[in-house]
Enzyme design. Structure first.
Site, PDB file in Angstrom:
ATOM      1  N   LYS A 184       0.847  -1.196   0.000  1.00  0.00           N
ATOM      2  CA  LYS A 184       0.000   0.000   0.000  1.00  0.00           C
ATOM      3  C   LYS A 184       0.885   1.248   0.000  1.00  0.00           C
ATOM      4  CE  LYS A 184      -1.569   3.338   2.756  1.00  0.00           C
ATOM      5  NZ  LYS A 184      -1.875   4.372   1.830  1.00  0.00           N
ATOM      6  N   GLU A 259       9.998   2.229  10.646  1.00  0.00           N
ATOM      7  CA  GLU A 259      10.989   3.283  10.397  1.00  0.00           C
ATOM      8  C   GLU A 259      10.241   4.607  10.468  1.00  0.00           C
ATOM      9  OE1 GLU A 259      14.133   2.790  10.191  1.00  0.00           O
ATOM     10  OE2 GLU A 259      14.066   0.613  10.048  1.00  0.00           O
ATOM     11  N   CYS A 293      13.378  11.783   5.994  1.00  0.00           N
ATOM     12  CA  CYS A 293      13.422  11.377   7.398  1.00  0.00           C
ATOM     13  C   CYS A 293      14.772  11.706   8.001  1.00  0.00           C
ATOM     14  CB  CYS A 293      13.139   9.892   7.525  1.00  0.00           C
ATOM     15  SG  CYS A 293      14.166   8.922   6.430  1.00  0.00           S
ATOM     16  N   GLU A 394       9.190  17.101  14.670  1.00  0.00           N
ATOM     17  CA  GLU A 394       9.526  16.949  13.258  1.00  0.00           C
ATOM     18  C   GLU A 394       8.661  17.897  12.437  1.00  0.00           C
ATOM     19  OE1 GLU A 394       8.565  13.186  11.263  1.00  0.00           O
ATOM     20  OE2 GLU A 394      10.608  13.204  10.487  1.00  0.00           O
TER      21      GLU A 394
END
Ligand code: NAP
Ligand code: MG
Length: 513
Positions: A184, A259, A293, A394
């Site tokens: 997906k 992750e 990331c 973040e």
């Protein structure tokens, strides 16, 4: 602008890929994917999948398992080689499609596809390795070894920022080790995923081994993660979603690789080569418009060089050319969508409220040609303290928060003082300090005299703390996510031999324990 704007009716409609065939969703509903550099440009319509589509894909993957597991691993590896070669042939076409769909500049999109090629070749080779241990038994005439075995159906849920590399990082090790896949992709990058799966089908992965279901995290992602027939889940995305997935998967004791987010720091010591540091910082903070990331979102700098470094950075950052990633002159592309623009703008405001100053950028850019895209100026915030929100959370955009420190110990505390731990970097000419940083920085990846981005596919990739759950992608380490260990003992003595007993002195003998 080089963006081609077709009339709306012209955009093609794409399908799920289930059991070797391109099929519509059960409901017939679709969603759109648009170019973030110019939202008038409709890339295509994609199937809005739901639990029924996921169920079909999982069944196909389950049915394909026995045949795929019976295929010798070196043969599976040959299909990976073919896939890598075909991806290399189509690299330019897919890179262009990627830039159009998610915005990163073309040179970076080529790098994204190249990472997919690299991991395909690396994992193809694993088909002829898949090493286990062969060790002596403690008993005579007995053989002992360990072998890797596949887990089963792998659910692969990925973000949009590396729309080819990340799915390949997951699917290549999953497939070479004998698992089958339900994939997906992010709803922001279904076209990249479709092209990728098209290449996989052409490479010869048998029907059912690779299945693609497009649609939202709530409709498709959750159905994959919560299915009793998905044995291992590999997810890359935000920490918030990762935690929810861990709960769902944990209830079924599923193998899970996560992750997640990062808040990566670059440390610049006073003895550093500042010109080199500036290059590394700009590339790490503003490459992919800060949407990596591993992007550097904090700069931790020794006070004595702070002003000089910030001035150098601000001048260069302000001159970076924003635009569509397909334009050759563009250095910084758009953010992924308008929600991202709002989020980044909100963080700049949060920084300001806490006392930070905007050394450059700080606002969306909507001039002329960019009016229909999601552009945000490369931004540097100074006067940030380690515990400020812009130094802790973040932002996932082109915002660099600068923290001044009074020496190495304070720098280490700042680097390690977040809930994340993906990547870190230090610029210094002092070799002793470089080695201390390699030891002291609590991150899964450390760079010396380079920025926080630039991972290579043959080394483990991942982070500590809330960046993940301890697994690693890429390198040999990736195999651990998709395999179980099986230990095998073969006794060829022809008699009963009891481990821990027959090879030990009896209790009544001298020297017995
Ligand atoms: P996200 O919102 O967490 O989405 C990631 C994927 O999960 C998407 O496919 C998303 O679907 C899906 N999803 C959302 N909710 C779900 C649910 N309840 N169940 C199952 N799947 C669900 O992350 P993002 O905003 O796309 O990506 C940016 C994040 O990824 C950042 O935090 C970044 O640091 C992280 N990231 C980490 C790494 C790493 O290796 N550590 C690498 C790249 C990115 P939709 O597309 O429909 O939302
Ligand atoms: Mg999302």
């Amino acid at each position: 602008m080089t963006v081609h704007v077709p009339p709306q009716g012209e955009a093609p409609t794409f399908h799920h890929f289930i059991d070797g065939r391109w099929v519509p969703s059960a409901t017939g509903r679709t969603f759109e994917s648009r170019n973030p550099a110019d939202r008038r440009d409709l890339v295509g319509r994609f199937q809005a999948g739901d639990a029924a589509d996921v169920a079909r894909a999982i069944m196909a993957a389950g049915d394909a398992l026995p045949g795929w597991q019976a295929t010798p691993a070196p043969r599976r590896g040959e299909i990976l080689y073919r896939f890598g070669a075909l991806l290399a042939e189509r690299k330019e076409e897919i890179a262009r499609a990627m830039t159009r769909e998610m915005g990163k500049v073309l040179t970076e999109a080529r790098g994204d596809v190249q990472e997919g090629i690299d991991i395909a070749f690396l994992m193809a080779g694993e088909g002829r390795r898949l090493f286990g241990d062969t060790v002596p038994s403690e008993l005579p005439d007995k053989w002992a070894m360990s072998i890797r075995v596949p887990i089963g159906v792998a659910g692969i849920v990925t973000p949009w920022n590396f729309p080819v590399a990340i799915p390949c990082w997951k699917m290549m090790p999953a497939l070479v080790t004998g698992n089958t896949v339900v994939f997906k992709p992010a709803t922001d990058t279904p076209h990249c995923a479709t092209l990728l799966v098209e290449v996989m089908a052409e490479a010869g992965f048998p029907p059912g081994t690779v299945n693609l279901v497009t649609g939202t995290g709530a409709d498709v992602g959750d159905a994959i993660v919560s299915s009793a027939d998905v044995d291992v889940v590999s997810f890359t995305g935000s920490t918030a979603v990762g935690k929810r997935i861990a709960e769902t998967a944990g209830r079924r004791l599923k193998r899970l690789s996560l992750e997640l987010g990062g808040k990566n720091a670059i440390v610049v010591m006073a003895d550093a080569d500042l010109d080199l540091a500036v290059d590394g910082i700009l590339w790490s903070a503003f490459g992919t418009t800060g949407q990596r990331c591993t992007a550097a979102s904090r700069l931790v700098v020794e006070r004595s060089v702070h002003d000089r470094l910030v001035a150098m950075l601000a001048e260069r950052a302000a001159s970076l050319r924003l635009g569509p990633g397909l334009d050759p002159g563009t250095e910084v592309g758009p953010l992924i969508n308008e929600a991202a623009v709002e989020k980044v703008a909100a963080y700049v405001e949060i920084g300001r409220q806490a006392g930070a100053e905007v050394a450059c950028g700080g606002a969306p850019v909507r001039d002329d040609d960019l009016a229909h895209g999601s552009f945000f100026a490369p931004t540097i915030l100074t006067g940030v303290r380690p515990m400020d929100r812009v130094a802790q959370e973040e932002i996932f955009g082109p915002v660099l928060s600068v923290i001044a420190v009074d020496g190495y110990e304070e720098a280490v505390a700042a680097v390690n003082g977040t809930r994340y731990g993906l990547s870190s970097a230090i610029f210094t000419r002092d070799v002793n300090r470089a080695f201390r940083a390699m030891r002291d920085f609590r991150t899964g990846i450390v760079y010396v005299n380079a920025g926080t981005i630039g991972a290579e596919t043959h080394l483990p990739f991942g982070g500590v703390k809330e960046t993940g759950n301890g697994g690693r992608e890429a390198g040999h380490a990736a195999l651990d996510t998709y395999t179980e260990w099986k230990s095998v003992y073969v006794d060829f003595s022809g008699r009963l031999q009891r481990a821990q007993i027959d090879n030990q002195p009896a209790g009544d003998e001298p020297g017995a324990r």
